[in-house]
Motif scaffolding. Structure first.
Motif, PDB file in Angstrom:
ATOM      1  N   ALA A 237       0.834  -1.204   0.000  1.00 46.32           N
ATOM      2  CA  ALA A 237       0.000   0.000   0.000  1.00 46.32           C
ATOM      3  C   ALA A 237       0.868   1.254   0.000  1.00 46.32           C
ATOM      4  O   ALA A 237       0.601   2.215  -0.732  1.00 46.32           O
ATOM      5  CB  ALA A 237      -0.920  -0.017   1.217  1.00 46.32           C
ATOM      6  N   ARG A 238       1.937   1.221   0.823  1.00 46.54           N
ATOM      7  CA  ARG A 238       2.786   2.411   0.923  1.00 46.54           C
ATOM      8  C   ARG A 238       3.522   2.692  -0.370  1.00 46.54           C
ATOM      9  O   ARG A 238       3.620   3.840  -0.816  1.00 46.54           O
ATOM     10  CB  ARG A 238       3.778   2.241   2.058  1.00 46.54           C
ATOM     11  N   ASN A 241       1.039   4.144  -2.767  1.00 48.86           N
ATOM     12  CA  ASN A 241       0.753   5.545  -2.448  1.00 48.86           C
ATOM     13  C   ASN A 241       1.896   6.450  -2.868  1.00 48.86           C
ATOM     14  O   ASN A 241       1.686   7.527  -3.429  1.00 48.86           O
ATOM     15  CB  ASN A 241       0.514   5.699  -0.932  1.00 48.86           C
ATOM     16  N   VAL A 244       1.815   6.969  -6.601  1.00 46.93           N
ATOM     17  CA  VAL A 244       0.753   7.912  -6.974  1.00 46.93           C
ATOM     18  C   VAL A 244       1.195   9.337  -6.666  1.00 46.93           C
ATOM     19  O   VAL A 244       1.034  10.250  -7.470  1.00 46.93           O
ATOM     20  CB  VAL A 244      -0.547   7.564  -6.224  1.00 46.93           C
ATOM     21  N   ARG A 248       1.745  12.489  -9.229  1.00 50.37           N
ATOM     22  CA  ARG A 248       1.063  13.777  -9.056  1.00 50.37           C
ATOM     23  C   ARG A 248       2.073  14.925  -9.099  1.00 50.37           C
ATOM     24  O   ARG A 248       1.852  15.940  -9.755  1.00 50.37           O
ATOM     25  CB  ARG A 248       0.330  13.825  -7.714  1.00 50.37           C
TER      26      ARG A 248
ATOM     27  N   LEU B   3      -6.679  -3.591   6.073  1.00 49.63           N
ATOM     28  CA  LEU B   3      -5.685  -2.850   6.813  1.00 49.63           C
ATOM     29  C   LEU B   3      -4.852  -1.974   5.897  1.00 49.63           C
ATOM     30  O   LEU B   3      -4.038  -1.211   6.329  1.00 49.63           O
ATOM     31  CB  LEU B   3      -4.743  -3.817   7.543  1.00 49.63           C
ATOM     32  N   GLN B   4      -5.059  -2.118   4.579  1.00 50.94           N
ATOM     33  CA  GLN B   4      -4.227  -1.329   3.675  1.00 50.94           C
ATOM     34  C   GLN B   4      -4.747   0.089   3.606  1.00 50.94           C
ATOM     35  O   GLN B   4      -5.951   0.312   3.583  1.00 50.94           O
ATOM     36  CB  GLN B   4      -4.286  -1.924   2.268  1.00 50.94           C
ATOM     37  N   GLY B   5      -3.854   1.039   3.520  1.00 46.94           N
ATOM     38  CA  GLY B   5      -4.263   2.421   3.269  1.00 46.94           C
ATOM     39  C   GLY B   5      -4.643   2.521   1.803  1.00 46.94           C
ATOM     40  O   GLY B   5      -3.867   2.177   0.932  1.00 46.94           O
ATOM     41  N   LYS B   6      -5.812   2.931   1.538  1.00 47.04           N
ATOM     42  CA  LYS B   6      -6.223   3.034   0.137  1.00 47.04           C
ATOM     43  C   LYS B   6      -5.708   4.332  -0.450  1.00 47.04           C
ATOM     44  O   LYS B   6      -5.307   5.247   0.268  1.00 47.04           O
ATOM     45  CB  LYS B   6      -7.740   2.964   0.014  1.00 47.04           C
ATOM     46  N   SER B   7      -5.739   4.411  -1.798  1.00 44.42           N
ATOM     47  CA  SER B   7      -4.998   5.484  -2.480  1.00 44.42           C
ATOM     48  C   SER B   7      -5.632   6.852  -2.251  1.00 44.42           C
ATOM     49  O   SER B   7      -6.393   7.338  -3.081  1.00 44.42           O
ATOM     50  CB  SER B   7      -4.921   5.173  -3.960  1.00 44.42           C
ATOM     51  N   SER B   8      -5.362   7.440  -1.107  1.00 38.43           N
ATOM     52  CA  SER B   8      -5.695   8.845  -0.955  1.00 38.43           C
ATOM     53  C   SER B   8      -4.594   9.667  -1.610  1.00 38.43           C
ATOM     54  O   SER B   8      -4.717  10.856  -1.816  1.00 38.43           O
ATOM     55  CB  SER B   8      -5.826   9.176   0.524  1.00 38.43           C
ATOM     56  N   GLY B   9      -3.462   8.970  -1.934  1.00 34.48           N
ATOM     57  CA  GLY B   9      -2.364   9.650  -2.620  1.00 34.48           C
ATOM     58  C   GLY B   9      -1.441  10.352  -1.640  1.00 34.48           C
ATOM     59  O   GLY B   9      -0.335  10.727  -1.994  1.00 34.48           O
ATOM     60  N   SER B  10      -1.885  10.562  -0.436  1.00 37.92           N
ATOM     61  CA  SER B  10      -1.013  11.281   0.503  1.00 37.92           C
ATOM     62  C   SER B  10       0.060  10.343   1.032  1.00 37.92           C
ATOM     63  O   SER B  10      -0.142   9.149   1.152  1.00 37.92           O
ATOM     64  CB  SER B  10      -1.852  11.815   1.663  1.00 37.92           C
ATOM     65  N   GLU B  11       1.194  10.925   1.307  1.00 45.55           N
ATOM     66  CA  GLU B  11       2.288  10.114   1.820  1.00 45.55           C
ATOM     67  C   GLU B  11       2.196  10.071   3.335  1.00 45.55           C
ATOM     68  O   GLU B  11       2.297  11.079   4.019  1.00 45.55           O
ATOM     69  CB  GLU B  11       3.621  10.740   1.390  1.00 45.55           C
ATOM     70  N   GLU B  13       3.586   8.572   6.840  1.00 47.29           N
ATOM     71  CA  GLU B  13       4.705   7.889   7.469  1.00 47.29           C
ATOM     72  C   GLU B  13       4.197   6.758   8.342  1.00 47.29           C
ATOM     73  O   GLU B  13       3.318   6.959   9.185  1.00 47.29           O
ATOM     74  CB  GLU B  13       5.491   8.890   8.339  1.00 47.29           C
ATOM     75  N   VAL B  14       4.754   5.585   8.122  1.00 44.29           N
ATOM     76  CA  VAL B  14       4.374   4.444   8.950  1.00 44.29           C
ATOM     77  C   VAL B  14       5.585   4.031   9.757  1.00 44.29           C
ATOM     78  O   VAL B  14       6.599   3.614   9.205  1.00 44.29           O
ATOM     79  CB  VAL B  14       3.899   3.261   8.079  1.00 44.29           C
TER      80      VAL B  14
END
Lengths: 262, 129
Positions: A237-238, A241, A244, A248, B3-11, B13-14
């Motif tokens: 997922a990371r 993201n 993407v 952008r 549990l996955q972050g879906k594509s909001s496109g924002s980065e 930090e995990v």
């Protein structure tokens, strides 16, 4: 499974567990991509593949867990049966003592002989003691009434165990199980061995312990595996993201340059 | 449960701590589903034993066929009664323990949900699907 690629530092406790490689945790996606030389797509593909491999192992472990979970109640049932047989065994001595009394009456053994024969049988059974005590000071009548009491004892207790068992679906048959010192255990692979009751109990308990221990290890493996699956999913997922986000940014920059030029 | 972050496109930090939290939540969730199955099974068993006990009171035969392992042994009614009582007690105690574990799991999961939603807001979905 392929060897793990160099990545940003992660804090994994184990690098692998029983053949399952751990998924390295990535602190920073950008660093990871530049270090490993992957671009987004190939990194995604790599991690997706890893995920598939984890899934395969998970299926295998789940199947093993189901087998074990079926085996444990089976072993417990066997233990119960052996315990029941052993418990029934104990009552056999009572019958012997009562039978002796009957025989003595019928064949008129002397009382003294009879008492000595019974001496070793009576420790466990209270009613036998009463019989013995009254025998010692008996007249003929009291001997007869004691005899009737003990005879009732004999009749009400079955020596052998009656059991109904399934011959085939919906068809049951009756078995008369005599008192026995030994049982036969099915060990698998068309092998059945005869054991004494104590040995059988010991063997079955041992098997039960081993099965439970294996199940625990298996559950721990599954938990580890699921953790790695989760880490891999989050990594995918990371990276996605990040990709993407990069696109952008790239789209914005040419427009900004075009605007500046104009 | 995703549990996955879906594509909001924002980065986003995990951190390692976040990953640990997510892993723990996943474990809890799995254990929760297993517990639900186990509780259902234990409840059924308890009900069956209850019914058996009631049938026993109504039965007028001296010998009852009691299932030991795969066979039905002829056992006197009193012994069967005692055995059923014991089995009922054991099953009820197990059921209680399972229910307690389930309660504690629910509260722990609620805690973790709060933490994770605070950090990730929309990028994470922790609900049942």
């Amino acid at each position: 499974m392929s060897s793990s690629s160099p990545s940003g530092s992660g804090g994994d406790d184990l690098s692998e567990r029983r053949g399952i490689p751990a998924a390295k945790f990535i602190q920073d996606v950008e660093t990871y991509l530049s270090q490993s030389g992957f671009d987004s797509n190939s990194a995604l593909a790599f991690h997706q593949e890893r995920l598939q491999q984890y899934k395969v192992v998970e299926m295998k472990l789940l199947a093993q867990q189901r087998d074990l979970q079926a085996k444990i109640p089976d072993i417990e049932k066997c233990l119960e049966v052996v315990a029941t047989l052993e418990a029934r065994k104990g009552t056999g001595e009572v019958e012997l003592g009562c039978a002796l009394i009957l025989a003595a009456y019928l064949k008129t053994f002397s009382l003294k002989v009879l008492i000595s024969m019974l001496a070793c049988e009576i420790e466990h059974v209270v009613s036998q003691n009463i019989v013995l005590a009254s025998l010692e000071e008996s007249t003929e009548t009291s001997f007869k009434s004691c005899l009737i009491v003990t005879a009732e004892h004999v009749v009400s207790r079955n020596i052998s165990l009656l059991a109904d068992f399934e011959v085939s679906e919906g068809i049951y048959s009756r078995a008369c199980i005599e008192d026995t010192d030994s049982v036969c255990l099915w060990l698998g692979a068309n092998v059945m061995l005869e054991y004494s009751c104590e040995e059988a109990t010991a063997l079955l308990r041992n098997n039960l312990e081993n099965a439970k221990a294996s199940l625990e290890v298996l559950v721990a493996d599954l938990q580890f595996l699921r953790d790695q699956v989760t880490v891999t999913q989050v990594t995918i997922a990371r990276i996605y993201n990040y990709d993407v986000h990069q696109r952008r940014v790239k789209q914005v920059t040419p427009t900004a340059i075009a605007a500046a030029d104009a | 449960m995703q549990l996955q972050g879906k594509s909001s496109g924002s980065e986003m930090e995990v951190t390692w701590q976040d990953q640990q939290n997510i892993n723990t939540f996943s474990r809890f969730n799995n254990r929760f589903h297993e517990l639900e199955d186990e509780i259902k099974f234990a409840k059924e068993k308890c009900d069956n034993l209850e019914d058996a006990g009631n049938e026993l009171i109504l039965a007028d035969e001296e010998m009852v066929r009691f299932q030991i392992g795969e066979v039905f042994a002829h056992v006197p009614k009193d012994e069967v009664e005692t055995r059923i009582e014991e089995m009922k007690e054991a099953t009820c105690k197990t059921l209680e323990k399972l229910e307690q574990e389930k309660e504690s799991l629910i509260s722990q999961m609620a805690e973790l949900k709060k933490v994770l939603y605070a950090k990730f807001k929309d990028s994470i979905n922790l609900e049942e699907d």
